[in-house]
Design an enzyme around this catalytic site. Sequence first.
Site, PDB file in Angstrom:
ATOM      1  N   ASP A  94       9.259   6.853 -41.001  1.00 24.29           N
ATOM      2  CA  ASP A  94       9.268   7.425 -39.803  1.00 24.29           C
ATOM      3  C   ASP A  94      10.656   8.497 -39.927  1.00 24.29           C
ATOM      4  O   ASP A  94      11.595   8.311 -40.342  1.00 24.29           O
ATOM      5  CB  ASP A  94       9.764   6.507 -38.498  1.00 24.29           C
ATOM      6  CG  ASP A  94       9.876   7.072 -37.306  1.00 24.29           C
ATOM      7  OD1 ASP A  94       8.914   7.771 -36.882  1.00 24.29           O
ATOM      8  OD2 ASP A  94      10.502   6.327 -36.475  1.00 24.29           O
ATOM      9  N   HIS A  95      10.131   9.796 -39.438  1.00 25.53           N
ATOM     10  CA  HIS A  95      11.175  10.917 -39.650  1.00 25.53           C
ATOM     11  C   HIS A  95      11.679  11.083 -40.816  1.00 25.53           C
ATOM     12  O   HIS A  95      13.101  11.244 -40.832  1.00 25.53           O
ATOM     13  CB  HIS A  95      12.243  10.605 -38.555  1.00 25.53           C
ATOM     14  CG  HIS A  95      11.642  10.794 -36.921  1.00 25.53           C
ATOM     15  ND1 HIS A  95      11.217  12.149 -36.364  1.00 25.53           N
ATOM     16  CD2 HIS A  95      11.279   9.800 -36.103  1.00 25.53           C
ATOM     17  CE1 HIS A  95      10.929  11.766 -35.197  1.00 25.53           C
ATOM     18  NE2 HIS A  95      10.836  10.553 -35.101  1.00 25.53           N
ATOM     19  N   GLU A 146       5.406  17.890 -38.392  1.00 22.57           N
ATOM     20  CA  GLU A 146       6.030  18.246 -37.142  1.00 22.57           C
ATOM     21  C   GLU A 146       5.992  19.534 -36.574  1.00 22.57           C
ATOM     22  O   GLU A 146       6.698  19.911 -37.516  1.00 22.57           O
ATOM     23  CB  GLU A 146       7.083  17.161 -36.641  1.00 22.57           C
ATOM     24  CG  GLU A 146       7.567  17.309 -35.068  1.00 22.57           C
ATOM     25  CD  GLU A 146       8.488  16.465 -34.749  1.00 22.57           C
ATOM     26  OE1 GLU A 146       8.605  14.982 -35.208  1.00 22.57           O
ATOM     27  OE2 GLU A 146       9.355  16.810 -33.894  1.00 22.57           O
ATOM     28  N   HIS A 226       5.357  11.072 -30.373  1.00 19.70           N
ATOM     29  CA  HIS A 226       6.544  10.378 -30.440  1.00 19.70           C
ATOM     30  C   HIS A 226       7.144  10.256 -29.150  1.00 19.70           C
ATOM     31  O   HIS A 226       6.848  10.860 -28.274  1.00 19.70           O
ATOM     32  CB  HIS A 226       7.297  11.219 -31.513  1.00 19.70           C
ATOM     33  CG  HIS A 226       7.295  11.015 -32.984  1.00 19.70           C
ATOM     34  ND1 HIS A 226       8.097  10.543 -33.745  1.00 19.70           N
ATOM     35  CD2 HIS A 226       6.255  11.646 -33.655  1.00 19.70           C
ATOM     36  CE1 HIS A 226       7.291  10.541 -34.979  1.00 19.70           C
ATOM     37  NE2 HIS A 226       6.491  11.355 -34.950  1.00 19.70           N
ATOM     38  N   GLY A 227       8.084   9.620 -29.147  1.00 22.01           N
ATOM     39  CA  GLY A 227       8.924   9.265 -27.990  1.00 22.01           C
ATOM     40  C   GLY A 227       8.150   8.614 -26.789  1.00 22.01           C
ATOM     41  O   GLY A 227       8.018   9.164 -25.801  1.00 22.01           O
ATOM     42  N   SER A 229       7.795   5.564 -25.390  1.00 19.78           N
ATOM     43  CA  SER A 229       7.903   4.446 -24.798  1.00 19.78           C
ATOM     44  C   SER A 229       7.922   4.540 -23.209  1.00 19.78           C
ATOM     45  O   SER A 229       8.117   5.715 -22.777  1.00 19.78           O
ATOM     46  CB  SER A 229       9.649   3.778 -25.232  1.00 19.78           C
ATOM     47  OG  SER A 229       9.303   3.104 -26.385  1.00 19.78           O
ATOM     48  N   ILE A 270       6.028   3.945 -30.612  1.00 17.53           N
ATOM     49  CA  ILE A 270       6.889   3.116 -29.838  1.00 17.53           C
ATOM     50  C   ILE A 270       8.039   2.431 -30.234  1.00 17.53           C
ATOM     51  O   ILE A 270       7.826   1.432 -31.273  1.00 17.53           O
ATOM     52  CB  ILE A 270       5.896   2.353 -29.086  1.00 17.53           C
ATOM     53  CG1 ILE A 270       4.991   2.953 -28.202  1.00 17.53           C
ATOM     54  CG2 ILE A 270       6.958   1.148 -28.089  1.00 17.53           C
ATOM     55  CD1 ILE A 270       3.882   2.231 -27.362  1.00 17.53           C
ATOM     56  N   SER A 272      11.546   2.316 -28.468  1.00 21.21           N
ATOM     57  CA  SER A 272      12.714   1.896 -27.498  1.00 21.21           C
ATOM     58  C   SER A 272      12.207   0.904 -26.790  1.00 21.21           C
ATOM     59  O   SER A 272      12.856  -0.219 -26.171  1.00 21.21           O
ATOM     60  CB  SER A 272      13.014   2.945 -26.597  1.00 21.21           C
ATOM     61  OG  SER A 272      13.730   3.998 -27.381  1.00 21.21           O
TER      62      SER A 272
HETATM   63  O1  G3H Z   1      12.414   8.101 -33.568  1.00 23.06           O
HETATM   64  C1  G3H Z   1      13.329   7.375 -33.898  1.00 23.06           C
HETATM   65  C2  G3H Z   1      12.892   5.865 -33.944  1.00 23.06           C
HETATM   66  O2  G3H Z   1      12.941   5.238 -32.496  1.00 23.06           O
HETATM   67  C3  G3H Z   1      13.972   5.203 -34.922  1.00 23.06           C
HETATM   68  O3  G3H Z   1      15.184   5.510 -34.365  1.00 23.06           O
HETATM   69  O4  G3H Z   1      16.783   6.197 -36.300  1.00 23.06           O
HETATM   70  O5  G3H Z   1      17.687   4.589 -34.352  1.00 23.06           O
HETATM   71  O6  G3H Z   1      16.239   3.606 -36.335  1.00 23.06           O
HETATM   72  P1  G3H Z   1      16.451   4.928 -35.505  1.00 23.06           P
HETATM   73  P1  13P Z   2      10.719   5.948 -28.318  1.00 26.77           P
HETATM   74  O1  13P Z   2      12.152   6.000 -28.418  1.00 26.77           O
HETATM   75  O2  13P Z   2      10.251   6.517 -27.049  1.00 26.77           O
HETATM   76  O3  13P Z   2       9.964   4.557 -28.397  1.00 26.77           O
HETATM   77  O4  13P Z   2       9.954   6.715 -29.590  1.00 26.77           O
HETATM   78  C1  13P Z   2      10.003   6.237 -30.834  1.00 26.77           C
HETATM   79  C2  13P Z   2       9.658   7.083 -31.780  1.00 26.77           C
HETATM   80  O5  13P Z   2       9.053   8.208 -31.414  1.00 26.77           O
HETATM   81  C3  13P Z   2       9.728   6.503 -33.193  1.00 26.77           C
HETATM   82  O6  13P Z   2       9.220   7.946 -34.092  1.00 26.77           O
HETATM   83 ZN    ZN Z   3       9.807   9.648 -33.230  1.00 26.72          ZN
END
Ligand code: G3H
Ligand code: 13P
Ligand code: ZN
Length: 324
Positions: A94-95, A146, A226-227, A229, A270, A272
């Site tokens: 992720d990212h 992205e 993304h994002g 939640s 998801i 958060s």
């Molecule tokens: O997009 C971000 C994800 O919720 C991962 O978060 O970088 O705190 O592990 P983190």
């Molecule tokens: P939330 O913070 O909305 O759960 O998004 C998670 C996310 O995009 C992880 O890449």
């Molecule tokens: Zn994300």
Amino acid sequence: MPVDFKSLGLSNTKEMFKRAMEGKYAVPAYNFNNLEQLQAIITACAETKSPVIIQVSKGARSYANEILLRHMAAGAVEYARSLGSQIPICLHLDHGDSYDLCVSCIESGFSSVMIDGSAHSYEDNIALTKKVVEYARPRDVSVEGELGVLAGIEDHVSHAESKYTHPEQVEDFVGRTGVDSLAISIGTSHGAYKFKVKSQAEIPPLRFDILEEIEKRIPGFPIVLHGASSVMPEYIKMINDFGGDMAGALGVPEEQLRRAAKSAVCKINIDSDGRLAMTAVIRKYLKENPKEFDPRKYIGAARSALVEVLKHKNEMVLGSAGRY
Ligand code: G3H
Ligand code: 13P
Ligand code: ZN
């Protein structure tokens, strides 16, 4: 020695997204950082017969150790099979923020990586993403790119404001990079404070007009949200009732996610919501059981709540339940 993800029983996203597009649902992408989160994800997805993408952020790698996480993911496949489930499981970065990080994950057995070049200029984003695709493609590993920037925190890059994806760029970006899926910005953001409004009723709708324009330009191409939640109000209340302070936390309403899942959005991220549910239950458990000191009790209670949250997402929000 590089590890081939297929030898670990993992799947890339190709078949998953093809079926999600045809079936008009989205595959859940849940983050994990520890054993209990992974157990909950696999249990919930096996019980609801949902495909799943288990994802590891750079932060997760430094918190839990990349070697342990990857062996846990391999174990997760065996665990799902032991439950009698044949759901496909994808292990995704992720990212990812650099070529080297993506290569390292691919070599260690990840079946999918995200290269997030959204902090770079358009041309630099293309160059970086293309380079990752060139490495991943011969190894059959999927790549998510992205375009556009989400408000909030994307790992170590913070953005005050979101910059919506420009639909006129998507065809060129997808064509020149060769990515398998594209994360877009249509008004979601990471974390628990997604909207600067006072109540649930005032939450502005996502920019479905931008999503539709993107779908017209790259028909049938898998889009990632993304994002996503919802920042479930019952868990915010529980946190606040048991000593926390999360006033003003708001997320994306479920009906908007359901609408997105029926469109070209094939992957919904998801993280958060799982964090919030676990925090709420742990706060409540410790307050109600002040003498308890066995972590299995309170983390176990949090894990049970997480299973229910994720089953709800698969069944009622993403529509991914019952597909395998
Ligand atoms: O997009 C971000 C994800 O919720 C991962 O978060 O970088 O705190 O592990 P983190
Ligand atoms: P939330 O913070 O909305 O759960 O998004 C998670 C996310 O995009 C992880 O890449
Ligand atoms: Zn994300």
